[in-house]
Write a protein that holds these residues in place. Sequence first.
Motif, PDB file in Angstrom:
ATOM      1  N   UNK A   1      -3.249   0.873   7.727  1.00 29.74           N
ATOM      2  CA  UNK A   1      -3.386   2.177   6.932  1.00 29.74           C
ATOM      3  C   UNK A   1      -2.597   3.275   7.586  1.00 29.74           C
ATOM      4  N   UNK A   2      -1.445   3.029   8.621  1.00 32.26           N
ATOM      5  CA  UNK A   2      -0.326   3.763   8.698  1.00 32.26           C
ATOM      6  C   UNK A   2       0.499   3.618   7.508  1.00 32.26           C
ATOM      7  N   UNK A   3       0.261   2.894   6.538  1.00 34.15           N
ATOM      8  CA  UNK A   3       1.193   2.988   5.537  1.00 34.15           C
ATOM      9  C   UNK A   3       0.855   4.252   4.731  1.00 34.15           C
ATOM     10  N   UNK A   4      -0.336   4.747   4.836  1.00 27.11           N
ATOM     11  CA  UNK A   4      -0.537   6.007   4.221  1.00 27.11           C
ATOM     12  C   UNK A   4       0.410   7.158   4.682  1.00 27.11           C
ATOM     13  N   UNK A   5       0.444   7.561   6.063  1.00 26.18           N
ATOM     14  CA  UNK A   5       1.474   8.405   6.426  1.00 26.18           C
ATOM     15  C   UNK A   5       2.865   8.031   6.343  1.00 26.18           C
ATOM     16  N   UNK A   6       2.923   6.758   6.235  1.00 20.96           N
ATOM     17  CA  UNK A   6       4.236   6.232   6.067  1.00 20.96           C
ATOM     18  C   UNK A   6       4.776   6.550   4.771  1.00 20.96           C
ATOM     19  N   UNK A   7       3.953   6.222   3.807  1.00 18.57           N
ATOM     20  CA  UNK A   7       4.148   6.517   2.442  1.00 18.57           C
ATOM     21  C   UNK A   7       4.692   8.090   2.321  1.00 18.57           C
ATOM     22  N   UNK A   8       3.970   8.929   2.924  1.00 16.12           N
ATOM     23  CA  UNK A   8       4.389  10.413   2.872  1.00 16.12           C
ATOM     24  C   UNK A   8       5.729  10.583   3.562  1.00 16.12           C
ATOM     25  N   UNK A   9       5.875  10.108   4.866  1.00 16.59           N
ATOM     26  CA  UNK A   9       7.304  10.171   5.525  1.00 16.59           C
ATOM     27  C   UNK A   9       8.293   9.585   4.673  1.00 16.59           C
ATOM     28  N   UNK A  10       8.343   8.517   3.845  1.00 15.71           N
ATOM     29  CA  UNK A  10       9.113   8.162   3.061  1.00 15.71           C
ATOM     30  C   UNK A  10       9.332   8.608   1.758  1.00 15.71           C
ATOM     31  N   UNK A  11       7.999   8.808   1.220  1.00 18.48           N
ATOM     32  CA  UNK A  11       7.851   9.357  -0.131  1.00 18.48           C
ATOM     33  C   UNK A  11       8.409  10.912  -0.128  1.00 18.48           C
ATOM     34  N   UNK A  12       8.123  11.658   0.694  1.00 17.77           N
ATOM     35  CA  UNK A  12       8.404  13.155   0.643  1.00 17.77           C
ATOM     36  C   UNK A  12       9.815  13.312   0.336  1.00 17.77           C
ATOM     37  N   UNK A  13      10.507  12.858   1.463  1.00 17.92           N
ATOM     38  CA  UNK A  13      11.925  13.194   1.043  1.00 17.92           C
ATOM     39  C   UNK A  13      12.333  12.691   0.103  1.00 17.92           C
ATOM     40  N   UNK A  14      12.041  11.328  -0.422  1.00 23.03           N
ATOM     41  CA  UNK A  14      12.515  10.651  -1.408  1.00 23.03           C
ATOM     42  C   UNK A  14      12.442  11.290  -2.621  1.00 23.03           C
ATOM     43  N   UNK A  15      10.941  11.713  -2.907  1.00 26.61           N
ATOM     44  CA  UNK A  15      10.668  12.433  -4.092  1.00 26.61           C
ATOM     45  C   UNK A  15      11.568  13.815  -4.395  1.00 26.61           C
ATOM     46  N   UNK A  16      11.522  14.636  -2.924  1.00 27.56           N
ATOM     47  CA  UNK A  16      12.281  15.854  -3.231  1.00 27.56           C
ATOM     48  C   UNK A  16      13.666  15.598  -3.503  1.00 27.56           C
ATOM     49  N   UNK A  17      14.368  14.481  -3.108  1.00 31.44           N
ATOM     50  CA  UNK A  17      15.720  14.135  -3.295  1.00 31.44           C
ATOM     51  C   UNK A  17      15.778  13.805  -4.880  1.00 31.44           C
ATOM     52  N   UNK A  18      15.050  12.885  -5.356  1.00 33.61           N
ATOM     53  CA  UNK A  18      14.980  12.370  -6.853  1.00 33.61           C
ATOM     54  C   UNK A  18      14.640  13.550  -7.765  1.00 33.61           C
ATOM     55  N   UNK A  19      13.969  14.493  -7.323  1.00 31.81           N
ATOM     56  CA  UNK A  19      13.638  15.568  -8.351  1.00 31.81           C
ATOM     57  C   UNK A  19      14.920  16.658  -8.130  1.00 31.81           C
ATOM     58  N   UNK A  20      15.435  16.760  -7.103  1.00 29.91           N
ATOM     59  CA  UNK A  20      16.600  17.698  -6.986  1.00 29.91           C
ATOM     60  C   UNK A  20      17.900  17.050  -7.681  1.00 29.91           C
ATOM     61  N   UNK A  21      18.098  15.808  -7.298  1.00 30.06           N
ATOM     62  CA  UNK A  21      19.460  15.109  -7.769  1.00 30.06           C
ATOM     63  C   UNK A  21      19.440  14.694  -9.064  1.00 30.06           C
ATOM     64  N   UNK A  22      18.395  14.141  -9.716  1.00 28.98           N
ATOM     65  CA  UNK A  22      18.201  13.554 -11.050  1.00 28.98           C
ATOM     66  C   UNK A  22      17.872  14.621 -12.375  1.00 28.98           C
ATOM     67  N   UNK A  23      17.361  15.977 -11.741  1.00 30.12           N
ATOM     68  CA  UNK A  23      16.919  17.136 -12.617  1.00 30.12           C
ATOM     69  C   UNK A  23      18.039  17.335 -13.761  1.00 30.12           C
ATOM     70  N   UNK A  24      17.347  17.002 -15.015  1.00 28.35           N
ATOM     71  CA  UNK A  24      18.090  17.053 -16.267  1.00 28.35           C
ATOM     72  C   UNK A  24      19.223  15.957 -16.447  1.00 28.35           C
TER      73      UNK A  24
ATOM     74  N   UNK B   1       0.814  -1.214   0.061  1.00 25.86           N
ATOM     75  CA  UNK B   1       0.049   0.069   0.157  1.00 25.86           C
ATOM     76  C   UNK B   1       0.666   1.267   0.065  1.00 25.86           C
ATOM     77  N   UNK B   2       2.054   1.307   0.598  1.00 23.28           N
ATOM     78  CA  UNK B   2       3.060   2.389   0.557  1.00 23.28           C
ATOM     79  C   UNK B   2       3.318   2.656  -0.972  1.00 23.28           C
ATOM     80  N   UNK B   3       3.545   1.611  -1.693  1.00 18.84           N
ATOM     81  CA  UNK B   3       4.071   1.627  -3.015  1.00 18.84           C
ATOM     82  C   UNK B   3       2.594   2.249  -3.778  1.00 18.84           C
ATOM     83  N   UNK B   4       1.614   1.703  -3.485  1.00 19.22           N
ATOM     84  CA  UNK B   4       0.164   2.281  -4.215  1.00 19.22           C
ATOM     85  C   UNK B   4      -0.004   3.743  -3.937  1.00 19.22           C
TER      86      UNK B   4
END
Length: 450
Positions: A171-194, A50-53
């Motif tokens: 259902x704690x998967x929902x906030x866990x997805x944001x706990x993990x996904x927020x920093x991960x998404x931010x890091x990917x978008x900054x580090x892999x840009x271009x 569900x975290x992945x979903x």
Amino acid sequence: MRESNQATASTGLMGSRAGRALPDLSGEDRDKGLYRRVAWRLIPFLMVCYIAAYLDRVNVGFAKLQMLDALQFSEAMYGLGAGIFFIGYFLFEVPSNVLMHRIGARKTLARIMILWGIISAAMALTRTPTQFYILRFLLGAAEAGFYPGIILYLTYWFPAQRRGQIIAVFMTAVPFASILGGPLSGWIMESFHFKGGLDGWQWMFIIEAIPSVILGLAVLKLLDDRVSDARWLSNEDKARLEYNLQSEKAQKVEHVSMLSLLKDRRVIHMALICYCTVSSLSGLAFWTPSVIKSTGVVSLLDVGLLTAIPNICAVISMILVCRHSDKVRERRWHMIIPFIIGGTGLILSTLFSKNPALAVAMLSIAAAGCMVCSPLFWSLPTAFLDGKSAAAGIAGINAFAGLAAFASPYAIGFIKDATGSTDYGMFFLAAFAFIGAFLVFLVPKKLVNR
């Protein structure tokens, strides 16, 4: 005499075997250990799925921070695309859940996860609003049935009095997805840009889709469709689990037509409550990154890290409140109070829109309140629905609530375009939280407190 002794011995032997085959059905302490073992076997893996979903569903909220400028989308276009996911979800959810009841969880969940992983990766190819809308619709259609399918699947293993805490942990998967996904998404978008000729948001969609496909294949190996299929349980344990499930079936609605189910006032009432729950949650999921960035935070990685804080608070709140709800077997007030707290937090977040620390604190209060309501909600309809009616009822309720998940992001985007601020959008979401509290108050106590 010898025949009598043989009969007595045979009876004793049969009684001994029967005792081994069917356990003492009053062993509450043993139940705790058995359900703990079942939970450890099922819940961690389902949470990872569900975290992945959830990450693939809401990472468009982070993509927005680069995507809108790159593709020249308006806030309303983004809101429509974010929400149109739930149109596909709405149309295909009930058929998916009914099919799962027929063919089993393994095939259904594997098909869903592999298909949505492929479509989520294809989001990186978006160039026009039309492409964005089509891919979001297809993503919703692919994922339809996953969440209600899991809720249905848990009813095959856990009786109503244990389901609140189990669903809460899942259902704690929902906030866990944001706990993990927020920093991960931010890091990917900054580090892999271009990198490789792709923007950061494109890399984010591609990289975060890979786990879904891998987990979809793992479902076929690791999940059992029913208690009777579980090789890791003894016959005695299976008998115990089946007995507990059968003992509550007499109180439930079973095998009714879909039309009759939709005419059931209880089901309609539950759908309205779920609509309010999803309205507040969808707003938090899709707009928290934008609210935090609007306070003056520039770095996408910092936005991701700050987004994790409200979700950490939500995890703690969900576990504690739902555990207490199961312990005292009370559902209504355990939802009413969090609904009110969540709505209040959403309103207060608008008062501190220029102060990152206070804005995050108020969003944390909102998340701690609103996110508790989602797992607790599913202990309401599953208290009186069973069998095929549960498959159709859970999916139907969740599908109707999906309309809220479509309407809320689009409405907030429209409001922001019209006013230049997300404040009125937060008021819009808070109103649904307060309405939800009132609707839960109207639920008959005897219907759900088990």
